[in-house]
Design a protein around this motif. Structure first.
Motif, PDB file in Angstrom:
ATOM      1  N   TRP A   1       4.656  -1.790   3.083  1.00  0.00           N
ATOM      2  CA  TRP A   1       5.574  -1.407   2.000  1.00  0.00           C
ATOM      3  C   TRP A   1       6.441  -2.530   1.464  1.00  0.00           C
ATOM      4  CZ3 TRP A   1       3.759   2.822   0.239  1.00  0.00           C
ATOM      5  CH2 TRP A   1       3.240   3.797   1.090  1.00  0.00           C
TER       6      TRP A   1
ATOM      7  N   ASP B   1       6.576   5.656  -1.882  1.00  0.00           N
ATOM      8  CA  ASP B   1       6.058   6.739  -2.730  1.00  0.00           C
ATOM      9  C   ASP B   1       7.145   7.785  -2.809  1.00  0.00           C
ATOM     10  OD1 ASP B   1       3.367   6.109  -3.454  1.00  0.00           O
ATOM     11  OD2 ASP B   1       2.849   6.230  -1.346  1.00  0.00           O
TER      12      ASP B   1
ATOM     13  N   ARG C   1      -5.858  14.714  -8.470  1.00  0.00           N
ATOM     14  CA  ARG C   1      -4.456  14.293  -8.568  1.00  0.00           C
ATOM     15  C   ARG C   1      -3.795  14.777  -9.844  1.00  0.00           C
ATOM     16  NH1 ARG C   1      -3.647   8.160  -6.411  1.00  0.00           N
ATOM     17  NH2 ARG C   1      -1.527   8.841  -6.016  1.00  0.00           N
TER      18      ARG C   1
ATOM     19  N   ASP D   1      -2.964  -0.996  -6.862  1.00  0.00           N
ATOM     20  CA  ASP D   1      -2.881   0.177  -5.998  1.00  0.00           C
ATOM     21  C   ASP D   1      -3.226  -0.292  -4.586  1.00  0.00           C
ATOM     22  OD1 ASP D   1      -2.600   2.640  -4.893  1.00  0.00           O
ATOM     23  OD2 ASP D   1      -3.887   3.685  -6.324  1.00  0.00           O
ATOM     24  N   TRP D   2      -2.820   0.505  -3.614  1.00  0.00           N
ATOM     25  CA  TRP D   2      -2.924   0.073  -2.210  1.00  0.00           C
ATOM     26  C   TRP D   2      -4.393  -0.106  -1.820  1.00  0.00           C
ATOM     27  CZ3 TRP D   2       1.524  -0.337  -3.873  1.00  0.00           C
ATOM     28  CH2 TRP D   2       2.653  -0.524  -3.093  1.00  0.00           C
TER      29      TRP D   2
ATOM     30  N   LYS E   1       2.013   4.488 -13.060  1.00  0.00           N
ATOM     31  CA  LYS E   1       0.694   4.299 -12.439  1.00  0.00           C
ATOM     32  C   LYS E   1      -0.244   5.394 -12.893  1.00  0.00           C
ATOM     33  CE  LYS E   1       1.893   6.747  -8.127  1.00  0.00           C
ATOM     34  NZ  LYS E   1       2.276   6.673  -6.730  1.00  0.00           N
ATOM     35  N   HIS E   2      -1.535   5.249 -12.789  1.00  0.00           N
ATOM     36  CA  HIS E   2      -2.313   4.116 -12.308  1.00  0.00           C
ATOM     37  C   HIS E   2      -3.015   3.604 -13.536  1.00  0.00           C
ATOM     38  CE1 HIS E   2      -1.901   7.120  -9.051  1.00  0.00           C
ATOM     39  NE2 HIS E   2      -1.661   6.082  -8.300  1.00  0.00           N
TER      40      HIS E   2
ATOM     41  N   SER F   1      -0.418  10.786  -1.265  1.00  0.00           N
ATOM     42  CA  SER F   1       0.816   9.995  -1.293  1.00  0.00           C
ATOM     43  C   SER F   1       1.929  10.702  -2.047  1.00  0.00           C
ATOM     44  CB  SER F   1       0.547   8.613  -1.879  1.00  0.00           C
ATOM     45  OG  SER F   1       0.037   8.733  -3.183  1.00  0.00           O
TER      46      SER F   1
ATOM     47  N   MET G   1       1.442  -0.091 -11.790  1.00  0.00           N
ATOM     48  CA  MET G   1       0.428  -0.154 -10.734  1.00  0.00           C
ATOM     49  C   MET G   1      -0.948   0.046 -11.363  1.00  0.00           C
ATOM     50  SD  MET G   1      -0.201   2.299  -7.398  1.00  0.00           S
ATOM     51  CE  MET G   1       1.419   2.125  -6.708  1.00  0.00           C
TER      52      MET G   1
ATOM     53  N   TYR H   1      -7.510   2.143  -9.201  1.00  0.00           N
ATOM     54  CA  TYR H   1      -8.580   1.670  -8.319  1.00  0.00           C
ATOM     55  C   TYR H   1      -9.890   1.466  -9.079  1.00  0.00           C
ATOM     56  CZ  TYR H   1      -6.117   3.079  -3.965  1.00  0.00           C
ATOM     57  OH  TYR H   1      -5.265   3.189  -2.908  1.00  0.00           O
TER      58      TYR H   1
ATOM     59  N   PHE I   1      -6.495  11.689   3.833  1.00  0.00           N
ATOM     60  CA  PHE I   1      -5.597  12.720   3.295  1.00  0.00           C
ATOM     61  C   PHE I   1      -5.748  14.043   4.041  1.00  0.00           C
ATOM     62  CE2 PHE I   1      -6.201   9.566  -0.026  1.00  0.00           C
ATOM     63  CZ  PHE I   1      -4.903   9.106  -0.040  1.00  0.00           C
TER      64      PHE I   1
ATOM     65  N   ARG J   1     -13.210   7.010  -5.996  1.00  0.00           N
ATOM     66  CA  ARG J   1     -12.148   6.471  -6.858  1.00  0.00           C
ATOM     67  C   ARG J   1     -12.008   4.950  -6.823  1.00  0.00           C
ATOM     68  NH1 ARG J   1      -6.211   7.421  -4.349  1.00  0.00           N
ATOM     69  NH2 ARG J   1      -6.645   7.051  -2.172  1.00  0.00           N
TER      70      ARG J   1
ATOM     71  N   GLU K   1      -4.799  14.038  -3.426  1.00  0.00           N
ATOM     72  CA  GLU K   1      -5.324  12.700  -3.647  1.00  0.00           C
ATOM     73  C   GLU K   1      -6.533  12.497  -2.727  1.00  0.00           C
ATOM     74  OE1 GLU K   1      -2.377   9.710  -2.994  1.00  0.00           O
ATOM     75  OE2 GLU K   1      -3.857   8.120  -2.799  1.00  0.00           O
TER      76      GLU K   1
ATOM     77  N   LEU L   1       7.321   4.208  -6.290  1.00  0.00           N
ATOM     78  CA  LEU L   1       5.948   4.168  -6.804  1.00  0.00           C
ATOM     79  C   LEU L   1       5.673   5.436  -7.609  1.00  0.00           C
ATOM     80  CD1 LEU L   1       4.314   2.693  -3.586  1.00  0.00           C
ATOM     81  CD2 LEU L   1       5.175   1.478  -5.595  1.00  0.00           C
TER      82      LEU L   1
HETATM   83  C1  BGC Z   1      -2.148   5.814  -4.212  1.00  0.00           C
HETATM   84  C2  BGC Z   1      -0.885   5.348  -4.896  1.00  0.00           C
HETATM   85  C3  BGC Z   1       0.200   5.159  -3.873  1.00  0.00           C
HETATM   86  C4  BGC Z   1      -0.273   4.166  -2.836  1.00  0.00           C
HETATM   87  C5  BGC Z   1       0.729   3.901  -1.750  1.00  0.00           C
HETATM   88  C6  BGC Z   1      -2.525   4.944  -3.032  1.00  0.00           C
HETATM   89  O1  BGC Z   1      -3.526   5.564  -2.271  1.00  0.00           O
HETATM   90  O2  BGC Z   1      -3.207   5.847  -5.138  1.00  0.00           O
HETATM   91  O3  BGC Z   1      -0.484   6.252  -5.872  1.00  0.00           O
HETATM   92  O4  BGC Z   1       1.382   4.736  -4.504  1.00  0.00           O
HETATM   93  O5  BGC Z   1      -1.440   4.684  -2.216  1.00  0.00           O
HETATM   94  O6  BGC Z   1       0.812   5.005  -0.930  1.00  0.00           O
END
Ligand code: BGC
Length: 839
Positions: free
Chosen positions: A29, A46, A112, A224-225, A145-146, A354, A189, A192, A497, A156, A579, A98
């Motif tokens: 983070w 988030d 989402r 994005d992460w 985002k995104h 998230s 952000m 993906y 998830f 994705r 997600e 975020l």
């Molecule tokens: C999500 C983002 C989120 C990030 C950090 C990603 O999987 O797409 O929206 O901010 O993770 O958790």
């Protein structure tokens, strides 16, 4: 806070290596700090409807999801929620939020959609703009985002999308453009996905041409992460920061090699590092110097509770109300029996992923209706349907028995081991349930995890267990192996998830006997989802045999038949709408069970009301059989109270649909092009519907293909529009003037919606698009004249060849009403000469 730090001087003081280290996160983070040079780190959290903190374990205020906020059509509310989210971010030691998510609801199965606003870019962009302004008024960065076109979860990270520039500019980019130009978020952000052949993070056209050059924006672009796909490509395209850290692609050696190879210039490194430093400066981090290590706190504020309840209730959409069955006011229901069926004792407060929030508390409709209507009503309950995607975790919400950890206290014990070491490196007692997902935690990297607890079931039976881990996993009951997963899980994104499918096994338990449950899971190795590499995570679900195999439908019909009113609570829990996964079906889960439930209850009781909690439109095959429907979305931790407020009439519903509700999924504009087709193992999708998204599509169909159109929403009072006038204010603005009257007997609110379109119909252009809206609340009998400004630019289309926005000359029709299909006032204006807006 305006920072006094001299960014040029700081930049000059850094070595090339130091600058490179700034271009990826320090950990999950936080950005990298260089204390010797006075460079602080900042911490992100988030997300769009609550601040999760680093591992999602600290409780936080859970606000309504974006589709619920969108249904309010209330910009002031969006701003107040933004302000509160920023206050919440601070309690998690973070100054960088975020959120918001502004991708378009392209298809009702988008996993989402719930955390995004609408199918309409104008509504999305304007609400997001106010939300961002609220966040940044507190000195916290918002991250829109995104970027861009992240409208599906299936594949994705690799989905390859073909989208015309016109559709991008008018629909998908437009939501961003409005919010970015108006509210100037400090961060963007990237998505993906791949847009027109290039991953968003490495897409120079998107990040440099559109975002920075066309729109003149100058904030920080973060991936994005796990969504950085190239070293030189992303640096050159304009991606400032790779997240999460530590660097995956942007290690010092890889970036130095790219510089040496002439693929990236030092000037580009300077530019990217400068942007990172500028974010620090905007956040006042140089002055604070310690953004990072502040402890995460759970602060449950009464003003946030109140705002969440207000917003949740204002987002409820009354879709149908025959014979004025609603509201169920205290007087009307005194002495009556009301059956509460389905998700009545659950709180469908948020979606998964998230944007899910470990809420301070969640109010169920069951509890809220008891509080609201008290002892004057006899409430009865039936669960009604098997609707779980997965068996619930053993823990405080699963009343299947008790668990005591190795410390003798309630809860599971988690033990972390280094591979091949017999004693744990660290141990945590009192864990709420049998599940652990690892993302925020650094110390658990490359560790084996054991979750242990002594379980005493409440019933005897051949109960059901279901287990899955990221890496190889075993489940033992009293040291007997019960289940084994060899190697990594097959659906890492689903597992991340907590919604990947799991095999169920049965085990004979005897009530009141103690069983030691032990789950052992190894860190994932060579897993396809890079951010899970080396991490251990696991889920254990459990169901009593009596619950798992019960005839819920028969019981619900009997309960409904013996009641005066039956309210069926339908919806998606956060494993169905999340997600990482698109919805499994347009029909409520699972396997038609909820549709069958509503139909059975409605045939047992003519006074059936449905309260549906989803972030999306769903099939309503029972629509004609029920008396009333409330679309509740995911309204946050006060969900039960917000629902009860509307059902009882304490709040007069004023929400309107931010998305069309099609009758069948085959009529959805993206049908046939969602989630795409595999070509040589690669999922590809063509946005073949172009600009005809949502009502822009349904408007063109001759037959009525929607159950409820975009913008629809009833009230317990009635409204009328009159006296429409549209006048030209300047070359760039029109003013709409219209009168609104409350013609019913109750105070209430509605949304005046203004659509405009060229009256020369063409197959290339939508018939009309939303160009202005206003939430207005009036006393009974009150009449108010409302003025709505319209920007002429919103009448334009994007001319791809000329790379400009064009308003053709001709007659433009302004259509005002209470939904896209309920237009009562029309006025025309002449535009004599073509108007052009350059990029
Ligand atoms: C999500 C983002 C989120 C990030 C950090 C990603 O999987 O797409 O929206 O901010 O993770 O958790």
């Amino acid at each position: 806070m305006a920072s006094k730090v001299d960014i040029d001087a700081v930049l000059q003081s850094l070595t090339l290596q130091e600058k490179i280290t700034l271009l990826a996160g320090a950990n999950f983070w936080e950005t990298v700090a260089i204390p010797a040079k006075g460079v602080p780190s900042v911490k992100a959290t988030d997300g769009p409807n609550g601040t999760r903190g680093s591992d999602g374990n600290t409780h936080a205020a859970c606000f309504p999801a974006a589709s619920s906020i969108a249904a309010t059509f209330d910009t002031d509310l969006a701003r107040r929620i933004g302000t509160s989210l920023a206050q919440e971010a601070r309690t998690k030691g973070a100054s960088w939020l975020l959120a918001p998510t502004v991708c378009i609801h392209r298809h009702p199965l988008g996993g989402r959609n719930f955390e995004s606003y609408s199918e309409d870019p104008f509504l999305t962009g304007t609400l997001a703009s106010h939300m961002i302004q609220g966040v940044q008024s507190q000195g916290v960065a918002a991250t829109i985002k995104h970027f861009v076109a992240n409208e599906q979860e299936t594949d994705r990270m690799t989905i390859d999308e073909t989208i015309s520039e016109r559709a991008l500019r008018e629909i998908y980019l437009r939501a961003f453009e409005i919010a970015i130009k108006e509210a100037k978020p400090w961060a963007v952000m990237t998505g993906y996905n791949i847009v027109n052949g290039v991953h968003c993070d490495s897409n120079e056209w998107l990040l440099t041409k559109v975002l920075r050059s066309d729109w003149g924006w100058n904030g920080l672009v973060v991936s994005d992460w796990g969504g950085t796909n190239s070293v030189a490509g992303s640096l050159n395209a304009g991606l400032d920061l790779e997240m999460p850290g530590p660097a995956g692609l942007r290690t010092v050696s890889k970036v130095l090699a790219a510089i040496k190879g002439g693929e990236v210039s030092e000037e580009t490194i300077n530019e990217r590092a400068r942007t990172v430093l500028e974010l620090n400066a905007k956040l006042g981090a140089f002055e604070r110097q310690s953004a990072s290590s502040t402890a995460e706190r759970a602060i449950d504020l009464p003003e946030h509770r109140a705002l969440i309840r207000e917003a949740g209730a204002k987002g409820m959409v009354l879709l149908k109300n025959e014979k004025q069955i609603l509201p169920l006011s205290k007087d009307k229901v005194r002495g009556k029996r009301i059956a509460l069926i389905g998700f009545a004792r659950d709180a469908l407060a948020h979606g998964g992923g998230s944007a899910s929030v470990n809420a301070h508390y969640k109010i169920t409709p069951w509890d809220a209706l008891h509080t609201a209507l008290g002892k004057s009503v006899d409430f009865v309950y039936a669960k009604g349907a098997h609707r779980e995607r997965l068996l619930p975790s053993i823990g405080k919400d699963n009343k299947c028995g008790t668990i005591v950890g190795l410390d003798g206290q309630p809860g599971f014990t988690r033990l972390w081991y280094d591979p091949n070491e017999p004693t744990p490196v660290f141990t945590v007692h009192g864990c709420e349930n049998s599940t652990y997902m690892p993302l925020g935690s650094q110390e658990s990297l490359h560790k084996i995890l054991e979750i242990v607890g002594d379980f005493v079931p409440v019933e005897s039976g051949s109960h059901y267990l279901a287990c899955s881990g990221l890496g190889a996993t075993q489940l033992f009951v009293d040291d007997q192996p019960v289940y084994q997963q060899e190697g990594n899980c097959s659906d890492p994104m689903g597992a991340l998830f907590q919604a990947a499918s799991e095999e169920e096994v049965q085990y004979d338990f005897t009530a009141n006997k103690t069983y030691r449950i032990r789950i052992r899971t190894e860190p994932a190795a060579n897993i396809s989802l890079h951010i899970l590499e080396g991490r251990s995570g696991v889920r254990l679900g459990f169901a009593l045999e009596s619950d798992h195999d019960a005839d819920l439908l028969g019981e619900a019909s009997r309960v409904a038949a013996n009641a005066d009113v039956a309210i069926v609570f339908t919806g998606h829990d956060s494993q169905w709408e999340t997600e990482g996964l698109d919805q499994a079906s347009f029909h409520l889960p699972r396997n038609g069970s909820q549709d069958a439930l509503v139909a059975a209850v409605a045939s047992a009781n003519p006074n059936t009301v449905v309260v549906n909690s989803t972030g999306v439109a769903v099939a309503m095959p029972w629509l004609g059989q029920v008396a009333a429907i409330v679309q509740a979305w995911f309204p946050g931790q006060e969900c039960g109270n917000a629902i009860a407020d509307v059902l009882t009439g304490a709040v007069n519903p004023e929400g309107h649909l931010p998305v069309s509700f099609p009758k069948s999924i085959e009529d959805a504009p993206a049908h046939g092009n969602f989630p795409g087709n595999y070509v040589d193992g690669q999922l590809k999708v063509h946005y073949a519907e172009g600009v005809f998204v949502g009502y822009r599509h349904y408007d063109r169909l001759t037959r009525d293909k929607v159950n409820f159109p975009f913008g629809h929403g009833l009230s317990y009072t009635s409204f009328q529009l009159s006296d429409l006038q549209v006048s030209k204010q300047s070359d760039n603005t029109y003013t709409i003037k219209v009168s609104l009257s409350n013609t019913g007997g109750l105070v209430g609110g509605t949304v005046i919606q203004a659509y405009a379109g060229n009256s020369m119909r063409s197959h290339e252009n939508p018939i009309k698009s939303l160009v202005a809206y206003r939430k207005v609340r009036l006393q009974p009998g009150e009449k108010q004249t409302v003025e709505l400004p319209v920007s002429t630019r919103d009448l334009s289309y994007f001319d791809t060849e000329g790379q400009r926005w064009v308003v053709q000359h001709g007659t433009y029709q302004f259509s005002l009403g209470f939904s896209s299909a309920d237009i009562s006032q029309v006025a025309s204006v002449e535009i004599e000469k073509q108007i052009v807006y350059t990029l």
